[in-house]
Design an enzyme around this catalytic site. Sequence first.
Site, PDB file in Angstrom:
ATOM      1  N   ARG A  69       1.119  -1.297   0.017  1.00  0.00           N
ATOM      2  CA  ARG A  69       0.167  -0.078  -0.003  1.00  0.00           C
ATOM      3  C   ARG A  69       0.791   1.101  -0.029  1.00  0.00           C
ATOM      4  O   ARG A  69       0.573   2.061  -0.735  1.00  0.00           O
ATOM      5  CB  ARG A  69      -1.243   0.043   1.256  1.00  0.00           C
ATOM      6  CG  ARG A  69      -1.875   1.182   1.240  1.00  0.00           C
ATOM      7  CD  ARG A  69      -2.695   1.103   2.430  1.00  0.00           C
ATOM      8  NE  ARG A  69      -3.639   1.933   2.650  1.00  0.00           N
ATOM      9  CZ  ARG A  69      -3.847   2.782   4.061  1.00  0.00           C
ATOM     10  NH1 ARG A  69      -3.018   2.245   4.997  1.00  0.00           N
ATOM     11  NH2 ARG A  69      -4.617   3.813   3.979  1.00  0.00           N
ATOM     12  N   HIS A  73       0.435   4.423  -2.576  1.00  0.00           N
ATOM     13  CA  HIS A  73       0.278   5.561  -2.029  1.00  0.00           C
ATOM     14  C   HIS A  73       1.371   6.611  -2.328  1.00  0.00           C
ATOM     15  O   HIS A  73       1.018   8.000  -2.496  1.00  0.00           O
ATOM     16  CB  HIS A  73       0.053   5.568  -0.557  1.00  0.00           C
ATOM     17  CG  HIS A  73      -1.387   5.431  -0.100  1.00  0.00           C
ATOM     18  ND1 HIS A  73      -1.810   5.992   1.078  1.00  0.00           N
ATOM     19  CD2 HIS A  73      -2.050   4.463  -0.536  1.00  0.00           C
ATOM     20  CE1 HIS A  73      -3.022   5.247   1.165  1.00  0.00           C
ATOM     21  NE2 HIS A  73      -3.148   4.390   0.067  1.00  0.00           N
ATOM     22  N   ASN A 101      -3.084   8.748   4.720  1.00  0.00           N
ATOM     23  CA  ASN A 101      -1.745   8.036   5.034  1.00  0.00           C
ATOM     24  C   ASN A 101      -1.551   7.704   6.417  1.00  0.00           C
ATOM     25  O   ASN A 101      -0.458   7.146   7.093  1.00  0.00           O
ATOM     26  CB  ASN A 101      -0.627   8.784   4.558  1.00  0.00           C
ATOM     27  CG  ASN A 101      -0.538   8.809   2.994  1.00  0.00           C
ATOM     28  OD1 ASN A 101      -0.732   7.839   2.457  1.00  0.00           O
ATOM     29  ND2 ASN A 101       0.248   9.914   2.410  1.00  0.00           N
ATOM     30  N   HIS A 199      -5.849  -5.706  -2.350  1.00  0.00           N
ATOM     31  CA  HIS A 199      -6.519  -5.839  -1.163  1.00  0.00           C
ATOM     32  C   HIS A 199      -6.680  -7.286  -0.846  1.00  0.00           C
ATOM     33  O   HIS A 199      -7.118  -7.409   0.331  1.00  0.00           O
ATOM     34  CB  HIS A 199      -7.946  -5.219  -1.417  1.00  0.00           C
ATOM     35  CG  HIS A 199      -7.962  -3.866  -1.355  1.00  0.00           C
ATOM     36  ND1 HIS A 199      -9.078  -2.905  -1.688  1.00  0.00           N
ATOM     37  CD2 HIS A 199      -7.095  -2.862  -1.449  1.00  0.00           C
ATOM     38  CE1 HIS A 199      -8.891  -1.699  -1.757  1.00  0.00           C
ATOM     39  NE2 HIS A 199      -7.621  -1.631  -1.823  1.00  0.00           N
TER      40      HIS A 199
END
Length: 333
Positions: A69, A73, A101, A199
Amino acid sequence: MIQKMVNLKSLSVFLLHLVFVLFVVEVASAQSLSPDFYKKQCPKVEDIVKRTTASFLSRAPSLAGPLLRMHFHDCFVRGCDGSVLINSTKGNQAEKDGFPNLTLRGFQVIDAVKSALEKECPGIVSCADILAVVARDAVTMMNGPSWKVPLGRRDGRVSLASDANNNLPAPFSNFSTLQSSFAALGLNVKDLAVLSGGHTLGISHCPPFSNRLYNFTGKGDTDPSMDQNYVATLKKNKCTTAGDTTSIVEMDPGSAKIFDTSYYTLVSKRRGLFESDAALLTNSVTKAYVQQQMNPSTATFFKDFGDSMVKMGNIGVLTGKAGEIRKICSRIN
């Protein structure tokens, strides 16, 4: 005399053309990434990253999802430049402290990898490249695919929380919003379906989806697009109140530490945790992709994931003389 002037003019045109060609070649070379970028300057880079990452994941496999992740990001804000790693200062609130975040984890892994690489080849390997390789290794170590990571990124010097707040896709996004967000960065609808499959690793706290359970339209109702039996289970066993901010839920229950295709089975059963997961069933292309991955004989997710990760890893990269190679990933040189 005239012939001499013509020859000089031709020579000037030729030299100008040559300079232009060399400039284009230099720019193209500077902008290209390569898996062999550190072959001469730091040949053990991937071994060091893998060994250091494994030392953390062997003790805390739950970090695999967060590390994946983190790379996502980073790339979606100012490109893949390691700016998500920078700490805030008195005069600047950095990406790391942007609202999306605040739940990022695993910075200690990146710091440890950077420290090990600085001992081996100081000032050579960028934090942005470390993020990309760690994300790949985290996936591979959770029984996922491997892929060659193009390297040669440099680190950005700008990190703003406002950029993270404004540019990261939200878990409550609908399909059109997601499609626009991905398209703006050169990623297509298939990439959206593939990268959503990340995910399959990791967990979430309740707030990103609690409205689906308790107050979907502001009338105390549930999201009708979510399997109601799953809604009941979550309300009973996980997010027991609308204001629960501490409980955690596996995004891919029973398989949150294994990289596999079960995420798509959950989405097809309307058990995707976020509205952004459910959105995959509202578009014919992404819905077809979800259904394709449910059948082992037609599943292409592992190969597709590597391809889309490479594509994502090319977003807005700094190369050549742009940016810098940070000595410490959490602060600008």
